[in-house]
Design an enzyme around this catalytic site. Sequence first.
Site, PDB file in Angstrom:
ATOM      1  N   CYS A  19      -4.448  -3.578  -0.010  1.00 41.91           N
ATOM      2  CA  CYS A  19      -5.707  -3.794   1.780  1.00 41.91           C
ATOM      3  C   CYS A  19      -5.208  -3.236   2.528  1.00 41.91           C
ATOM      4  O   CYS A  19      -4.789  -1.677   2.132  1.00 41.91           O
ATOM      5  CB  CYS A  19      -6.254  -5.388   2.252  1.00 41.91           C
ATOM      6  SG  CYS A  19      -7.060  -5.302   3.736  1.00 41.91           S
TER       7      CYS A  19
ATOM      8  N   HIS B  17      -6.879  -9.484  -2.118  1.00 44.66           N
ATOM      9  CA  HIS B  17      -5.739 -10.269  -1.710  1.00 44.66           C
ATOM     10  C   HIS B  17      -6.107 -11.419  -2.687  1.00 44.66           C
ATOM     11  O   HIS B  17      -6.766 -11.947  -3.088  1.00 44.66           O
ATOM     12  CB  HIS B  17      -5.989 -11.018   0.113  1.00 44.66           C
ATOM     13  CG  HIS B  17      -5.509 -10.038   0.961  1.00 44.66           C
ATOM     14  ND1 HIS B  17      -4.897  -9.966   1.449  1.00 44.66           N
ATOM     15  CD2 HIS B  17      -6.344  -9.821   1.084  1.00 44.66           C
ATOM     16  CE1 HIS B  17      -4.669  -8.825   1.951  1.00 44.66           C
ATOM     17  NE2 HIS B  17      -6.362  -8.355   2.346  1.00 44.66           N
TER      18      HIS B  17
END
Length: 499
Positions: free
Chosen positions: A336, A421
């Site tokens: 991310c 994630h």
Amino acid sequence: MSGALLVAGTTSDAGKSVLTAGLCRWLVRQGVKVAPFKAQNMSLNSMVTLDGAEIGRAQVMQAQAARIEPTADMNPILLKPGSDRRSQVVVLGRPVADVDALEYRAHKDRLREVALASLDRLRAEYDVVVCEGAGSPAEINLRAGDIANMGLARAAGLPVLVVGDIDRGGVFAALYGTVGLLEPADQALIAGFVINKFRGAVELLEPGLRMLQGLTGRPTLGVLPWLDGLQLDVEDSLGLDVPLPGMLDPHGADTLRVAVVRLPRISNFTDIDALTCEPGVSVRYVTTPRELADADLVVLPGSRATVSDLGWLRERGLAERIVRRAREGLPVLGICGGYQMLAEEIVDEVESGVGRVEGLGLLPVRVEFAADKTLRRPTGSAYGHDVRAYEIHHGVATVGEGAEPFLDGCRSGAVWGTTWHGALENDGFRRAFLREVAGAAGRDFVPAPDVEFGALREARLDALGDLVERHLDTDAVRRLIEDGPPAGLPLVAPGGPGP
């Protein structure tokens, strides 16, 4: 059984989240339909529900303890700090504002109604709701606008258990002082205490427990022993100060060494939990270039302040070292915000407002921040294994030529980047990825074939349920849930100021 209870704490990280999860697991094993609730959570660890709402990761873990799907009502207000003064406000799973502490006060009345409506919906659907407070209920400077601790308890008539962390020392003073600083109407809801993280013989503690009850008129309903290995979806970076299981025995040719950069605004560091469960993987958090010297894999985790944390990498000398090792063919993984830092260019008019910034240039990627946040639960595959994950980001990555696809991100040489994630929680993918890393790093490490992260998580949640069942006065807890705060609890001097 029907009712609700609030678990408050003398401090952050006293054990509120763990006790709430333990109560949820204990209750569901008794056949009770139970749900967790935290009115307001300040955390950079979050997750996405099935319907695309962002809530605190701790409430997701507590929902797993209760064996239910998490929903936005379980954490209706989430604050995500982007600096020391400003936070993104997420309401019922959607970002609505970016404010400082003073600006936030203007939202409090509306948010109190949102929180109470969420609690009402949960109480209508479930037999029991176990509520978790935030920080300490004795933060008297914040009491007037409180919606997570005694403000919630007063509005909903909840009995309150106060948890104290004896491992830090001063637990009796902390418990007594917490009650004593509250105004009388708040004190009337404090029904008892729980002492957490105790090491030693309980018999030595008992005189203090009797004296505490004599001073406050309130019993200690349990002394929970210290248990290693129960780090479950901690809410903030305080939890990173606890040694990870994978930090042990970092030597040997068959040990894979993982260095996770502890960014100032690190987010979703729960991504790393699955690595700490792998035998032969040594995981540590690092803040200096020297600590990268023997790393086989460097992980740049998520960040709530990508551009600012990228600047920190450069100031610390970490950026130069990471670029050098990547060009030497040593593995680097960006997740991310960490993936965004690996890009050639970042254009950010949203999060930092600084415009164009040069990235580390290790992946042929251009990142541009969008006003709308991406919140979704994607699925895909890598190395021949299915992968389920979740996404939480404003940055939109465009991949150029010269890179291989990798989990909605890309790979170039020994550098991987993904917006996903939770990918490492997928057992088959995690093992295949670690084999690839070990090969690139020249290690003899072979992943264990039978480590199941989901089963380990379930075992930890069961351990929390066992902890509650064996060390808490569960009959007294049942009475509090069903009957509410006991009548006639004495006032503890000095008493606090009114709201």
